[in-house]
Design an enzyme around this catalytic site. Structure first.
Site: not given
Length: 184
Positions: A9, A43
């Site tokens: 991530e 994100c």
């Protein structure tokens, strides 16, 4: 070396780049989707708007009018545009970033046409103008419904600002000039 599959991530500070020749209403919708989808908890959220100076006033007027139509509420309701923030600590983090932005000289505008629900962790959709590339809100991932607006004058200025980030997950370019878009 173990053969295990991994996923990273990476975080993000995605840029929406809007040129003067863009289809402005479509660019506004793209920007709305880019930052307010999933309350900015993405994100690759488009949390930086790099906006050609010559259209900045008109674009921001249209963007604000569109933000005023967003519905804030239960994320399970199909009519909701912006749901709850995922936790009290994350809401506090978002609020802290807005204050840091204000302290560093940003002008804060929040859409307030739709009242916040009484229960849950909600944050108004927020625009920050008068942001500079060195401001914290232009450099760090906020992970909330907050958009930092940075004007640009020409392609060289734009490229320098767009690339001045430790993140690189996503970017959107709004222009009718395909050659320019590819070049940028």
């Amino acid at each position: 070396g173990t053969g295990r599959k991994t996923t990273m991530e990476l975080g993000g500070k995605g840029a929406h780049i809007v040129f003067a020749d863009a289809a402005i209403d479509q660019a506004v919708e793209g920007c709305i989707d880019g930052i307010f989808f999933n309350q900015g908890h993405v994100c690759c959220a488009g949390s930086r708007l790099l906006l050609e100076e010559s259209i900045a006033e008109d674009y921001l007027d249209r963007l604000k009018r569109r933000i005023e139509t967003l519905r804030i509420g239960n994320p399970l309701d199909k009519n909701t545009d912006i749901g709850a923030i995922n936790s009290a600590p994350q809401l506090e983090t978002i609020q802290r970033y807005v204050e840091v932005g204000r302290d560093e000289g940003a002008t804060i505008w929040q859409g307030a046409a739709c009242p916040l629900p009484d229960q849950g962790y909600f944050h108004l959709p927020t625009l920050m103008t008068d942001v500079e590339q060195t401001h914290t809100v232009a450099r760090e991932e906020i992970f909330g419904p907050v958009l930092a607006v940075l004007p640009f004058q020409d392609d060289e200025d734009l490229i320098a600002q767009a690339n001045d980030s430790v993140y690189g997950l996503a970017c959107g370019i709004w222009s009718r000039d395909a050659a320019r878009s590819w070049r940028i």
